[in-house]
Design a protein around this motif. Structure first.
Motif, short mmCIF file in Angstrom:
data_model
loop_
_atom_site.label_atom_id
_atom_site.label_comp_id
_atom_site.label_asym_id
_atom_site.label_seq_id
_atom_site.Cartn_x
_atom_site.Cartn_y
_atom_site.Cartn_z
N GLY A 63 35.57 41.04 38.28
CA GLY A 63 37.00 41.14 38.04
C GLY A 63 37.39 42.05 36.80
O GLY A 63 38.22 42.75 36.74
N HIS A 64 36.27 42.07 36.09
CA HIS A 64 36.24 42.93 34.57
C HIS A 64 35.02 43.66 34.28
O HIS A 64 34.20 43.11 33.45
CB HIS A 64 36.72 42.31 33.55
CG HIS A 64 38.16 41.76 33.38
ND1 HIS A 64 39.12 42.81 32.95
CD2 HIS A 64 38.81 40.82 33.93
CE1 HIS A 64 40.21 42.22 33.20
NE2 HIS A 64 40.41 40.91 33.77
N CYS B 117 35.88 36.40 30.27
CA CYS B 117 35.31 36.28 31.54
C CYS B 117 35.38 37.59 32.10
O CYS B 117 36.04 38.32 32.11
CB CYS B 117 36.62 35.46 32.16
SG CYS B 117 35.90 35.24 33.96
N GLY B 119 34.58 37.93 35.50
CA GLY B 119 35.13 37.56 36.84
C GLY B 119 33.83 37.65 37.95
O GLY B 119 34.07 38.29 38.96
N LYS B 121 32.32 35.26 39.12
CA LYS B 121 32.78 34.02 40.06
C LYS B 121 31.44 33.13 40.34
O LYS B 121 31.39 32.10 41.12
CB LYS B 121 32.77 34.56 41.50
CG LYS B 121 34.23 35.44 41.48
CD LYS B 121 34.46 35.97 42.94
CE LYS B 121 35.54 37.19 42.83
NZ LYS B 121 34.96 38.42 42.58
N TYR B 134 39.53 31.55 41.56
CA TYR B 134 39.74 32.91 40.94
C TYR B 134 41.24 33.52 41.00
O TYR B 134 41.87 33.38 41.98
CB TYR B 134 38.72 33.87 41.81
CG TYR B 134 38.62 35.09 41.29
CD1 TYR B 134 37.94 35.59 39.90
CD2 TYR B 134 39.16 36.36 41.87
CE1 TYR B 134 37.89 36.70 39.45
CE2 TYR B 134 38.99 37.58 41.78
CZ TYR B 134 37.98 37.85 40.46
OH TYR B 134 38.15 39.10 40.09
N ASP B 135 41.46 34.03 39.71
CA ASP B 135 42.80 34.60 40.02
C ASP B 135 42.67 36.24 40.32
O ASP B 135 42.24 36.99 39.32
CB ASP B 135 43.49 34.58 38.45
CG ASP B 135 44.88 34.99 38.33
OD1 ASP B 135 45.28 36.07 38.97
OD2 ASP B 135 45.51 34.30 37.63
N GLN B 136 42.98 36.49 41.53
CA GLN B 136 43.19 38.05 41.70
C GLN B 136 43.62 38.91 40.98
O GLN B 136 43.11 39.96 40.67
CB GLN B 136 43.38 38.23 43.21
CG GLN B 136 42.99 37.08 44.10
CD GLN B 136 41.63 37.43 45.06
OE1 GLN B 136 41.16 38.71 44.79
NE2 GLN B 136 40.99 36.80 45.56
N GLY B 139 41.79 39.00 37.42
CA GLY B 139 40.50 39.13 37.40
C GLY B 139 39.58 38.22 36.58
O GLY B 139 38.47 38.49 36.22
N VAL B 140 40.00 37.26 36.71
CA VAL B 140 39.15 36.10 35.62
C VAL B 140 39.36 34.61 36.45
O VAL B 140 40.18 34.35 37.33
CB VAL B 140 39.71 35.75 34.42
CG1 VAL B 140 39.62 37.19 33.52
CG2 VAL B 140 41.08 35.40 34.31
N MET B 141 38.50 33.89 36.08
CA MET B 141 38.31 32.49 36.63
C MET B 141 39.34 31.50 36.01
O MET B 141 39.55 31.52 34.83
CB MET B 141 36.83 31.84 36.69
CG MET B 141 36.67 30.71 37.46
SD MET B 141 36.91 31.12 39.40
CE MET B 141 35.54 32.09 39.83
#
Lengths: 313, 249
Positions: A63-64, B117, B119, B121, B134-136, B139-141
């Motif tokens: 995500g990052h 974080c 991301g 997963k 996961y928060d799309q 981009g973090v959990m």
């Protein structure tokens, strides 16, 4: 488990790179039969390209990605962190080793650095495999054979690449053939044993145990928790692989067997025909490795599926 | 730091929930109030994709399942809320490569730092209970925080300093307290009702506990349907048995 392409590419490509680099290190450490400088340059370039490309690919699903450096901090508890640290730690000795080997340096330092590089390559692949093998939530990954299988596929693809460079550089020795053939057989053998292990292990967790309601009788899902799929189902509820597992396993076996056949052909075919044989062997090995890695994810069942209607896990 | 804090000391605070499966009616109030609180507090944004469209995908930290257990007249419907259990041996914490996922030493709450974080997963893979989503967009959990921004919040009235799900439950099926204190109300409830943790086989030692549904009384079972003809020897019973035979031809 949902097979993320970035992770499949990462584990297969960097595995092949570490296999090739490690075998070059082992060759330098234990023999005097490294290929000539031209071939070596190409081999080292490809090894570093595969490793670096694989590591970069592994950041694509983050995500990052810009925070990826933070992943180096928790090596005390996290295999993912250890994998990152070991991958980076491999670069300095490997680069010096490559430089010494290419410049035809022949001495104790080359041997020592070769062995150090080989060792670091091996434990980096072990750390990659342990990311999966350490997860008790996924029965098909929490297996003693996962680490040997990862090592064997890295070795098989690395050895086939080494054979390719030796053949194309006109410096093939019987050892290269034995190494490629032997590691392909090893990969096939270990993977077959792995499949047998995961098929024979009883699925002793069920919905009754997951919910703790088993004492009331057979438990089944009656009303879903939500009407649309959520992250947990998308990430952990992938089922296509298990449905086609039998066919895909035969495909992997067939690919590795064909690769082995091509290695044998390389041994007996002269000149350019031999080069053709080794390229085919490479293609089959790589294809089999990619399918193997895809299936490794796709046929793995996560315990959480029990809350979403799976009867056993 | 993703190594787990030492929580073995006597009197160690272990905040958590006790969920009564006997009284939960599956109204989803806990899930909705959780979403409502956490899409504005420290977990914000708790993002949704295509929320009103054909294929919505959203982050919820609490999900209420419906299961059926047993057969026939003995079968029983059970609503089953599922959220983070704040495990003592939380594998989601130890697998985290960045230190973003951590367990607080002071009260055992498992949290994610959204600023560190990456991301990856992996924590969601390590959790057997599906507690992490996961928060799309961010981009973090995301995960249940046990409403850490409510329970210590001096701006709220003391009676409101409980997790949003507990406050919202209309049947009192959700209890919040210190499960590390054997004399706390929640611990006594667990003792009295034989509360249990989920999947002890896996060894994560969840702090949250579930109270099993009570066995139904035999007297409370619905009466079986009277047979058409009855069993006596009276004229009516014999007439209906005759009618039953004729009509069954």
């Amino acid at each position: 488990m949902h097979p993320a392409y970035s992770v499949i590419l990462f584990t297969s490509l960097s595995g092949a790179g570490y296999g090739l680099l490690g075998l070059l290190g082992l060759t330098a450490g234990t023999t005097t039969s490294l290929p000539g400088p031209g071939t070596l340059i190409a081999a080292f370039l490809l090894a570093f390209l595969l490793i670096t490309g694989g590591l970069l690919a592994s950041t694509f699903h983050l995500g990052h990605p810009e925070r990826a450096w933070r992943a180096l901090s928790q090596w005390r508890s996290s295999w993912l962190s250890r994998e990152g640290v070991l991958a980076l730690a491999t670069y300095p000795p490997a680069l010096i080793f490559a430089w010494l080997a290419i410049t035809d340096h022949d001495g104790g330092l080359l041997r020592v650095l070769g062995l150090v590089t080989a060792f670091l390559c091996a434990i980096t692949v072990v750390a990659t495999a342990m990311i999966y093998a350490s997860l008790a939530t996924i029965r098909q990954w929490h297996q003693p054979l996962v680490v040997p299988v990862y090592l064997a596929f890295a070795l098989a693809s690395g050895a086939t690449l080494l054979l390719g460079f030796a053949v194309l550089g006109g410096q093939m020795q019987p050892g290269h053939l034995i190494l490629a053939g032997g590691t392909l057989v090893l990969a096939l053998l270990l993977k077959t044993l792995y499949w047998r292990a995961i098929d024979q292990e009883p699925l002793d967790l069920d919905m009754g145990k997951a919910t703790g309601l088993g004492h009331l009788g057979r438990v089944r899902q009656w009303e879903g928790a939500h009407t649309a799929e959520n992250f947990v189902q998308q990430e952990m509820g992938y089922r296509i692989g298990r449905r086609h597992a039998g066919k895909l396993r035969r495909l992997i076996t067939f690919g590795l067997a064909l690769a082995l056949l091509c290695v044998l052909l390389t041994a007996v075919l002269p000149g350019s025909l031999g080069a053709f044989g080794v390229l085919l062997a490479l293609a089959f090995t790589l294809a089999a490795t990619l399918v193997e890695r895809w299936l490794f994810f796709a046929e793995a069942q996560h315990v959480v599926t029990l809350y979403y209607g799976a009867e056993r896990a | 730091m993703t190594s787990l804090p030492d929580t073995s000391a006597a009197g160690q605070k272990k905040l958590g929930l006790v969920i009564d499966l006997d009284t939960c009616v599956g109204c989803q109030a806990c899930a909705v109030s959780c979403k409502e609180w956490n899409d504005q507090g420290m977990s914000a944004p708790l993002s949704d994709r295509d929320p009103h469209g054909a294929d919505p995908l959203g982050v919820w930290l609490n999900r209420v399942h419906g299961y059926e257990a047993g057969e026939g007249a003995e079968a029983q419907g059970v609503y089953f809320p599922r959220s983070c259990l704040h495990c003592e041996d939380a594998a989601c914490v130890t697998v985290c490569p960045t230190g973003a996922s951590y367990k607080r030493a002071e009260d055992g709450i498992v949290l994610v730092d959204p600023d560190t974080c990456i991301g990856c997963k992996l924590c969601s893979w390590a959790c057997p209970y599906g507690a992490r989503e996961y928060d799309q967009d961010q981009g973090v959990m995301k995960k249940c925080t046990l409403c850490v921004d409510r329970i210590y919040n001096d701006n709220l009235q003391p009676e409101d300093r409980v997790p949003a799900c507990v406050k919202a439950c209309p049947t009192g099926a959700r209890h919040f307290g210190d499960l590390g204190d054997p004399d706390s109300a929640v611990s006594r409830l667990v003792d009295e009702r034989e509360g249990y943790g989920l999947l002890p086989e896996l060894g994560y030692k969840p702090v949250n506990k579930y109270l099993p549904p009570r066995r139904r009384d035999a007297a409370a079972a619905p009466p079986s349907l009277a047979s058409l003809a009855g069993e006596g020897d009276g004229l009516t019973e014999r007439f209906f048995r005759w009618a039953d035979r004729v009509l069954s031809r």
